[in-house]
Design an enzyme around this catalytic site. Sequence first.
Site, PDB file in Angstrom:
ATOM      1  N   ALA A 143       0.696  -1.204  -0.021  1.00  0.00           N
ATOM      2  CA  ALA A 143      -0.058   0.027  -0.013  1.00  0.00           C
ATOM      3  C   ALA A 143       0.863   1.276  -0.255  1.00  0.00           C
ATOM      4  O   ALA A 143       0.432   2.278  -0.771  1.00  0.00           O
ATOM      5  CB  ALA A 143      -0.899  -0.062   1.089  1.00  0.00           C
ATOM      6  N   LYS A 194       1.029 -16.939   1.751  1.00  0.00           N
ATOM      7  CA  LYS A 194       2.345 -16.349   1.589  1.00  0.00           C
ATOM      8  C   LYS A 194       2.483 -15.428   2.849  1.00  0.00           C
ATOM      9  O   LYS A 194       3.826 -15.109   3.028  1.00  0.00           O
ATOM     10  CB  LYS A 194       2.561 -15.307   0.442  1.00  0.00           C
ATOM     11  CG  LYS A 194       1.353 -14.266   0.121  1.00  0.00           C
ATOM     12  CD  LYS A 194       1.847 -13.020   0.901  1.00  0.00           C
ATOM     13  CE  LYS A 194       0.294 -12.031   0.942  1.00  0.00           C
ATOM     14  NZ  LYS A 194       0.687 -10.717   1.422  1.00  0.00           N
ATOM     15  N   ASN A 259       3.983  -8.654   8.129  1.00  0.00           N
ATOM     16  CA  ASN A 259       4.157  -9.920   8.560  1.00  0.00           C
ATOM     17  C   ASN A 259       5.546 -10.251   8.412  1.00  0.00           C
ATOM     18  O   ASN A 259       6.277 -10.842   9.311  1.00  0.00           O
ATOM     19  CB  ASN A 259       3.405 -10.965   7.327  1.00  0.00           C
ATOM     20  CG  ASN A 259       1.987 -10.809   7.416  1.00  0.00           C
ATOM     21  OD1 ASN A 259       1.306 -11.448   8.272  1.00  0.00           O
ATOM     22  ND2 ASN A 259       1.269 -10.082   6.628  1.00  0.00           N
TER      23      ASN A 259
END
Length: 338
Positions: A143, A194, A259
Amino acid sequence: MEKQTVAVLGPGSWGTALSQVLNDNGHEVRIWGNLPEQINEINTHHTNKHYFKDVVLDENIIAYTDLAETLKDVDAILFVVPTKVTRLVAQQVAQTLDHKVIIMHASKGLEPDSHKQLSTILEEEIPEHLRSDIVVVSGPSHAEETIVRDLTLITAASKDLQTAQYVQKLFSNHYFRLYTNTDVIGVETAGALKNIIAVGAGALHGLGFGDNAKAAIIARGLAEITRLGVALGASPLTYSGLSGVGDLIVTGTSIHSRNWRAGDALGRGESLADIEANMGMVIEGISTTRAAYELAQELGVYMPITQAIYQVIYHGTNIKDAIYDIMNNEFKAENEWS
């Protein structure tokens, strides 16, 4: 494409960035959220500083807390809410919506308890007379880069190709390009799984391992993601595309990835509670790890990296011990399927 009216449900970083893409394309964009202070900030100051400190949004992007007002006469709805509340928000939409629309989602995860894909949840909760086939919008996309109009290429996946093509035209412009795919299972599982590998890649960095180890976890991570996806009915070819290896690379190698940052902090010895408190954002890879581990156990799919990360997060296994266990697994051929 003629001007469309799109409701974006979720004013987080990705929802905000996608709202700007749609606005740049001349569409009417309505962002919906449940935090009055955030909604007021978007409408008054045209900023969303919790996610983007230096970005000013176009004044034509309007935010709402009233769902009925948000959904009135819209052509399409884009879900960009955390996985754990997708079902609840879908139920609210079903109770409020009074006409048929295109339904899209751009979240990445699996429902924690049911292990279901988000498109399945939307299909279950929103009646067919109110929606099209679900379209999954997924791929390698930070983003932070999209919001400054950096080049981004992702995928629109739907069982119905024409619906995917509608979304392709809705979003695509000179800096943001979509490709279509009809393998919803593949695109969706790639985007969800993922995040687990990104946590592992971040942990290796936090422990001080080099590029060799990071490349290995991405390659072997892709192998086990593909195994689970194929067991669920996906095409293995999807995992070599933007939503597969593309998203895995961008999420598993970049500091922009929450993450990856969570894994990095775990590798440096921080507790999960402290990591979640300090980040102030949803770390989808944490809940997805449990869902994927349990799903793999149920289907009999070999996922050693996912299993190791699950043991670290949910059972307190030492990360170095988990790595040792993987490195001492029985020898296998690289292309062995189990």
